[in-house]
Scaffold this motif. Sequence first.
Motif, PDB file in Angstrom:
ATOM      1  N   GLU A 262      -1.184  -0.699   0.612  1.00 35.96           N
ATOM      2  CA  GLU A 262      -2.346  -0.108  -0.055  1.00 35.96           C
ATOM      3  C   GLU A 262      -3.287  -1.218  -0.494  1.00 35.96           C
ATOM      4  OE1 GLU A 262      -5.130   2.222  -2.001  1.00 35.96           O
ATOM      5  OE2 GLU A 262      -3.708   2.727  -0.460  1.00 35.96           O
ATOM      6  N   PRO A 263      -4.501  -1.184   0.021  1.00 42.11           N
ATOM      7  CA  PRO A 263      -5.465  -2.216  -0.367  1.00 42.11           C
ATOM      8  C   PRO A 263      -6.053  -1.942  -1.748  1.00 42.11           C
ATOM      9  CG  PRO A 263      -6.477  -0.669   1.126  1.00 42.11           C
ATOM     10  CD  PRO A 263      -5.029  -0.261   1.000  1.00 42.11           C
ATOM     11  N   ALA A 264      -6.802  -2.877  -2.255  1.00 40.49           N
ATOM     12  CA  ALA A 264      -7.420  -2.742  -3.577  1.00 40.49           C
ATOM     13  C   ALA A 264      -8.668  -1.865  -3.528  1.00 40.49           C
ATOM     14  CB  ALA A 264      -7.775  -4.122  -4.116  1.00 40.49           C
ATOM     15  N   PHE A 265      -9.066  -1.419  -2.351  1.00 38.78           N
ATOM     16  CA  PHE A 265     -10.246  -0.561  -2.240  1.00 38.78           C
ATOM     17  C   PHE A 265      -9.837   0.839  -1.791  1.00 38.78           C
ATOM     18  CE2 PHE A 265      -9.704  -3.409   1.325  1.00 38.78           C
ATOM     19  CZ  PHE A 265      -9.614  -2.546   2.406  1.00 38.78           C
ATOM     20  N   SER A 266     -10.761   1.773  -1.836  1.00 44.12           N
ATOM     21  CA  SER A 266     -10.406   3.175  -1.639  1.00 44.12           C
ATOM     22  C   SER A 266     -10.564   3.710  -0.215  1.00 44.12           C
ATOM     23  CB  SER A 266     -11.219   4.051  -2.586  1.00 44.12           C
ATOM     24  OG  SER A 266     -12.591   3.906  -2.305  1.00 44.12           O
TER      25      SER A 266
END
Length: 82
Positions: free
Chosen positions: A53-57
Amino acid sequence: MEASGPIRGVRGFIKGTTKATQIDATGKFSISATEGNMLVFRSVSYASKEISEPAFSTIGVRLEPSINSLNEVQVTTALGAN
């Protein structure tokens, strides 16, 4: 099997949890995850894909056809006696 655009029947979930979602016909989904969670995407005839899961949406995921994909599916049912 070559597909372009969204693939029908893709399921996404957070590895190690029961949190899951179905990807819609336009390829969009929503799931509550935190940074560092491992997201897994699966669909029949495609190899599973795991991404952190990346830090962006917004993320993009490309599934590749499975080398071991099925050419045929057999369904067997058992009928109960009355």
